[in-house]
Design a protein around this motif. Structure first.
Motif, PDB file in Angstrom:
ATOM      1  N   UNK A 187     -24.651  15.764   7.393  1.00 43.73           N
ATOM      2  CA  UNK A 187     -25.150  16.589   6.303  1.00 43.73           C
ATOM      3  C   UNK A 187     -26.033  15.746   5.389  1.00 43.73           C
ATOM      4  N   UNK A 188     -27.261  16.198   5.188  1.00 43.97           N
ATOM      5  CA  UNK A 188     -28.200  15.452   4.341  1.00 43.97           C
ATOM      6  C   UNK A 188     -28.691  16.293   3.165  1.00 43.97           C
ATOM      7  N   UNK A 189     -27.930  17.327   2.810  1.00 38.07           N
ATOM      8  CA  UNK A 189     -28.321  18.179   1.693  1.00 38.07           C
ATOM      9  C   UNK A 189     -29.046  19.414   2.179  1.00 38.07           C
ATOM     10  N   UNK A 190     -29.379  20.280   1.237  1.00 36.33           N
ATOM     11  CA  UNK A 190     -30.121  21.496   1.569  1.00 36.33           C
ATOM     12  C   UNK A 190     -31.020  21.854   0.399  1.00 36.33           C
ATOM     13  N   UNK A 191     -31.974  22.731   0.662  1.00 37.84           N
ATOM     14  CA  UNK A 191     -32.931  23.122  -0.377  1.00 37.84           C
ATOM     15  C   UNK A 191     -32.291  24.015  -1.430  1.00 37.84           C
ATOM     16  N   UNK A 192     -31.141  24.619  -1.112  1.00 42.15           N
ATOM     17  CA  UNK A 192     -30.497  25.546  -2.040  1.00 42.15           C
ATOM     18  C   UNK A 192     -29.312  24.950  -2.793  1.00 42.15           C
ATOM     19  N   UNK A 193     -29.003  23.682  -2.514  1.00 41.83           N
ATOM     20  CA  UNK A 193     -27.797  23.083  -3.104  1.00 41.83           C
ATOM     21  C   UNK A 193     -28.092  21.623  -3.426  1.00 41.83           C
ATOM     22  N   UNK A 232     -25.304  11.919  -3.875  1.00 40.04           N
ATOM     23  CA  UNK A 232     -25.138  10.994  -2.760  1.00 40.04           C
ATOM     24  C   UNK A 232     -23.673  10.841  -2.366  1.00 40.04           C
ATOM     25  N   UNK A 233     -22.795  10.754  -3.378  1.00 35.99           N
ATOM     26  CA  UNK A 233     -21.380  10.570  -3.050  1.00 35.99           C
ATOM     27  C   UNK A 233     -20.777  11.826  -2.413  1.00 35.99           C
ATOM     28  N   UNK A 234     -21.286  12.999  -2.760  1.00 37.89           N
ATOM     29  CA  UNK A 234     -20.801  14.229  -2.141  1.00 37.89           C
ATOM     30  C   UNK A 234     -21.232  14.304  -0.676  1.00 37.89           C
ATOM     31  N   UNK A 235     -22.476  13.933  -0.388  1.00 31.17           N
ATOM     32  CA  UNK A 235     -22.932  13.911   1.006  1.00 31.17           C
ATOM     33  C   UNK A 235     -22.141  12.902   1.822  1.00 31.17           C
ATOM     34  N   UNK A 236     -21.828  11.754   1.217  1.00 31.61           N
ATOM     35  CA  UNK A 236     -21.014  10.757   1.912  1.00 31.61           C
ATOM     36  C   UNK A 236     -19.633  11.302   2.228  1.00 31.61           C
ATOM     37  N   UNK A 237     -19.059  12.060   1.290  1.00 26.61           N
ATOM     38  CA  UNK A 237     -17.731  12.640   1.504  1.00 26.61           C
ATOM     39  C   UNK A 237     -17.748  13.644   2.655  1.00 26.61           C
ATOM     40  N   UNK A 238     -18.754  14.504   2.684  1.00 32.34           N
ATOM     41  CA  UNK A 238     -18.856  15.493   3.763  1.00 32.34           C
ATOM     42  C   UNK A 238     -18.966  14.794   5.111  1.00 32.34           C
ATOM     43  N   UNK A 293     -17.930  24.345  -5.507  1.00 28.42           N
ATOM     44  CA  UNK A 293     -17.056  23.933  -4.396  1.00 28.42           C
ATOM     45  C   UNK A 293     -17.169  24.897  -3.219  1.00 28.42           C
ATOM     46  N   UNK A 294     -17.109  26.189  -3.508  1.00 29.11           N
ATOM     47  CA  UNK A 294     -17.209  27.188  -2.437  1.00 29.11           C
ATOM     48  C   UNK A 294     -18.601  27.181  -1.827  1.00 29.11           C
ATOM     49  N   UNK A 295     -19.603  27.066  -2.671  1.00 35.27           N
ATOM     50  CA  UNK A 295     -20.983  27.071  -2.189  1.00 35.27           C
ATOM     51  C   UNK A 295     -21.265  25.869  -1.289  1.00 35.27           C
ATOM     52  N   UNK A 296     -20.549  24.756  -1.516  1.00 40.54           N
ATOM     53  CA  UNK A 296     -20.737  23.575  -0.674  1.00 40.54           C
ATOM     54  C   UNK A 296     -20.472  23.914   0.788  1.00 40.54           C
ATOM     55  N   UNK A 297     -19.343  24.581   1.051  1.00 41.98           N
ATOM     56  CA  UNK A 297     -19.018  24.943   2.431  1.00 41.98           C
ATOM     57  C   UNK A 297     -20.090  25.843   3.026  1.00 41.98           C
ATOM     58  N   UNK A 298     -20.576  26.783   2.240  1.00 41.37           N
ATOM     59  CA  UNK A 298     -21.608  27.709   2.725  1.00 41.37           C
ATOM     60  C   UNK A 298     -22.886  26.963   3.079  1.00 41.37           C
ATOM     61  N   UNK A 354     -24.602  26.240   6.807  1.00 45.71           N
ATOM     62  CA  UNK A 354     -25.974  26.679   7.090  1.00 45.71           C
ATOM     63  C   UNK A 354     -26.840  25.507   7.526  1.00 45.71           C
ATOM     64  N   UNK A 355     -26.687  24.361   6.845  1.00 45.52           N
ATOM     65  CA  UNK A 355     -27.503  23.193   7.174  1.00 45.52           C
ATOM     66  C   UNK A 355     -27.207  22.672   8.577  1.00 45.52           C
ATOM     67  N   UNK A 356     -25.941  22.770   8.995  1.00 50.08           N
ATOM     68  CA  UNK A 356     -25.545  22.277  10.316  1.00 50.08           C
ATOM     69  C   UNK A 356     -25.582  23.374  11.376  1.00 50.08           C
ATOM     70  N   UNK A 357     -26.063  24.559  10.976  1.00 50.85           N
ATOM     71  CA  UNK A 357     -26.200  25.699  11.890  1.00 50.85           C
ATOM     72  C   UNK A 357     -24.862  26.049  12.537  1.00 50.85           C
ATOM     73  N   UNK A 358     -23.842  26.192  11.683  1.00 45.37           N
ATOM     74  CA  UNK A 358     -22.504  26.543  12.151  1.00 45.37           C
ATOM     75  C   UNK A 358     -22.081  27.865  11.512  1.00 45.37           C
TER      76      UNK A 358
END
Length: 280
Positions: free
Chosen positions: A3-9, A13-19, A39-44, A48-52
């Protein structure tokens, strides 16, 4: 899979490392933080970013762990047997598959959100230990072992209303979403309202952080409440001057009900602003 982030969220850096750590360890990601910090939007967004595909299980105070696995509808089967329905011969017709069953049997890897786990009974997390650890469970009615075809990417959110058991915490990768600083908050606002005037945003954010920093608030306004407030300010075309305090005048911002959600906090804010004006 990273996960490298998304245009909508706006992910720090530490959150991406955690994911990515949770993905690497193949453990659920337990995310805590103030309500409204995404928190909920993170999962969404990760899904979407990982196409899952994303399966969501929103927990209530009455939710039981078994509901996430499956439920056996014995009442419907009894009714159908009384009516002579041939469906009663196959018990599979009366098994209601929960989100964990759906996630385990999906033909492709999915993301699974268990939202606000701390709302449920204290035993709820313990009841899911084996299933989340071994990625399997047994259905006694059909006498089959349901094993995950692909390990789902599990997100678990908590608002810290209850302490979670140590045995459950041991099986998770933990991350606490800190409240955004002013720079990060501006990036978040830019994502949602890219055309917002800098002067209005600066004044609104100053008021917002001033309110958050007031001692004694029962509920501090969150990121989502700032976004709601900005939306109202733009919709009502509130002038910039209305957000800037004037000398010898109690300055309560317009539409403050979007930020403060109880009468005690509004009263406290009015008193502190009034005292500040008198001391000038």
């Amino acid at each position: 899979m990273k996960f490298t982030g998304s245009s909508n969220y706006v992910a720090t850096q530490d959150l991406m490392l955690a994911v990515n750590a949770a993905i690497q360890l193949k453990r659920p990601l337990l995310v805590k933080g103030e309500p409204g910090t995404g928190k909920t939007m993170l999962a969404e967004e990760v899904a979407q970013a990982l196409d899952m595909p994303l399966l969501q299980w929103h927990i209530k105070s009455t939710t039981k762990a078994q509901q996430g696995l499956y439920e056996y509808d014995a009442v419907s089967r009894l009714r159908d047997s009384q009516l002579g329905d041939d469906r009663v011969k196959d018990i599979q017709n009366y098994i209601v598959k929960g989100v964990l069953w759906q996630a385990f049997t999906a033909e492709q890897p999915v993301a699974l959100l268990i939202d606000e786990i701390d709302k449920a009974d204290i035993e709820f997390p313990n009841d899911l230990l084996r299933e989340l650890d071994r990625m399997e469970f047994y259905c006694y009615e059909t006498r089959e072992l349901i094993k995950a075809k692909h390990r789902p990417l599990v997100f678990i959110t908590s608002n810290n209303e209850k302490e979670l058991p140590d045995a459950f915490l041991r099986r998770c990768f933990f991350h606490y979403i800190k409240f955004p600083d002013a720079t990060t908050m501006k990036q978040i606002v830019d994502v949602h309202y890219p055309g917002l005037k800098d002067e209005l945003l600066t004044a609104a954010m100053k008021t917002f952080f001033d309110i958050r920093n007031l001692p004694g608030l029962k509920k501090k306004p969150s990121t989502s409440e700032l976004l709601d407030w900005l939306k109202l300010l733009m919709a009502e075309d509130i002038p910039l001057e209305a957000l800037q305090s004037q000398d010898n005048k109690v300055s309560v911002p317009p539409l403050v009900g979007a930020l403060l959600k109880n009468e005690q906090d509004i009263t406290l804010f009015e008193k502190l602003v009034f005292m500040n004006q008198r001391n000038r």
